[in-house]
Design a protein around this motif. Structure first.
Motif, PDB file in Angstrom:
ATOM      1  N   ARG A 224      -1.631  -5.245   5.451  1.00 26.47           N
ATOM      2  CA  ARG A 224      -1.834  -5.074   7.100  1.00 26.47           C
ATOM      3  C   ARG A 224      -2.299  -6.345   7.438  1.00 26.47           C
ATOM      4  O   ARG A 224      -1.731  -6.911   8.832  1.00 26.47           O
ATOM      5  CB  ARG A 224      -2.732  -3.917   7.224  1.00 26.47           C
ATOM      6  N   SER A 227       0.459  -8.867   7.925  1.00 32.33           N
ATOM      7  CA  SER A 227       1.516  -8.401   8.917  1.00 32.33           C
ATOM      8  C   SER A 227       0.805  -8.646  10.391  1.00 32.33           C
ATOM      9  O   SER A 227       1.777  -9.149  11.380  1.00 32.33           O
ATOM     10  CB  SER A 227       1.716  -6.874   8.792  1.00 32.33           C
ATOM     11  N   GLN A 228      -0.332  -8.427  10.250  1.00 36.32           N
ATOM     12  CA  GLN A 228      -0.909  -8.597  11.848  1.00 36.32           C
ATOM     13  C   GLN A 228      -0.910 -10.274  12.003  1.00 36.32           C
ATOM     14  O   GLN A 228      -0.688 -10.600  13.326  1.00 36.32           O
ATOM     15  CB  GLN A 228      -2.359  -8.316  12.017  1.00 36.32           C
ATOM     16  N   ARG A 229      -1.422 -10.916  11.024  1.00 39.76           N
ATOM     17  CA  ARG A 229      -1.151 -12.519  11.200  1.00 39.76           C
ATOM     18  C   ARG A 229       0.410 -12.816  11.614  1.00 39.76           C
ATOM     19  O   ARG A 229       0.402 -13.727  12.554  1.00 39.76           O
ATOM     20  CB  ARG A 229      -1.368 -13.048  10.008  1.00 39.76           C
ATOM     21  N   GLU A 231       2.605 -10.962  13.247  1.00 38.09           N
ATOM     22  CA  GLU A 231       2.646 -10.558  14.646  1.00 38.09           C
ATOM     23  C   GLU A 231       2.074 -11.742  15.496  1.00 38.09           C
ATOM     24  O   GLU A 231       2.492 -11.833  16.817  1.00 38.09           O
ATOM     25  CB  GLU A 231       2.204  -9.044  14.771  1.00 38.09           C
TER      26      GLU A 231
END
Length: 244
Positions: A224, A227-229, A231
């Motif tokens: 997660r 993925s956040q990085r 985005e």
């Protein structure tokens, strides 16, 4: 790829290998003489960059590095089987068996007599008695194994199981078929074995299941973050691209 993503990836790779170790422990929970394993991790600091154009000094980058594995050599539970060819090692020590490239060592005491009459492990490796393989003739009466590993039948004493120990068992390396390879074995003068019993795996199923859940959750958490990085990076590119 940014440093933060590389750091997260290093952690993911370590967790994946740790999950493989846990799965192997669970797969061998009923394997006689099996010893549980665990990965060893350390912090790996990347050297500082030499660029001096930054307003603030560079900071070291901390990566995850799995540098080795540890084996839990604690005694497993002893189960009575009634099979005269089963021997459970009490305390420290290893049976010596003959591998393809030399001597190997094992705690698995589920022995058998092969088609050629040789005393061997369940995987077909000859067991060393007085330093060499031994042929057992079933017509000479039942085999008896004394507490010190001495083998005998109706014909008398046949020899004694060759058993060794090591100053530091953690230096042993796994070789497959529940065997280890190592250097400088020390002969045991007073080994302790129990006939008609087996030392079972020392893996605790509940503990390993708990470790598997923990590793899986950590892996998902790192995924997660990566993925956040991603985005955040995509958003930054889009927003900066609009600046005139």
């Amino acid at each position: 790829m940014e440093n933060a993503q590389l750091i997260g990836l290093s952690r993911q790779l370590g967790l994946r290998r740790q999950l493989d170790v846990v799965a192997n422990n669970l797969a061998n929970i009923n394997t006689a003489g099996y010893k549980g394993q665990n990965l060893l991790f350390e912090e790996y600091l990347m050297p500082k960059a030499e660029a001096t154009a930054f307003e603030t000094p560079d900071h070291p980058l901390s990566y995850t590095n799995d540098y080795g594995s540890a084996i839990n050599f604690a005694q497993g539970a002893v189960r009575q089987t009634g099979n005269p060819l089963d021997v459970a090692i009490e305390g420290e020590g290893f049976l010596v068996v003959q591998g393809a490239e030399g001597e190997l060592y094992t705690r698995a005491g589920n022995l058998a007599i092969g088609p050629d009459g040789l005393l061997q492990t369940a995987d077909g490796l000859p067991v060393m008695v007085d330093g060499g393989p031994i042929e057992i003739n079933s017509e000479d009466g039942p085999l008896s194994i004394a507490r010190d590993g001495t083998l005998s039948n109706d014909q008398g004493i046949l020899g004694r199981l060759t058993m060794v120990t090591f100053d530091n068992p953690q230096n042993l390396t796994l070789q497959g078929k529940n065997t280890y390879a190592g250097e400088n074995p020390l002969p045991m003068d007073t080994p302790q074995v129990q006939q008609g019993a087996l030392e079972m795996s020392n893996v605790e199923g509940v503990v390993e299941i708990t470790r598997m859940i923990e590793v899986t959750r950590n892996y998902a958490s790192v995924s997660r973050l990566i993925s956040q990085r991603d985005e955040l990076q995509e958003r930054a590119i889009r927003e900066l691209g609009r600046v005139s």
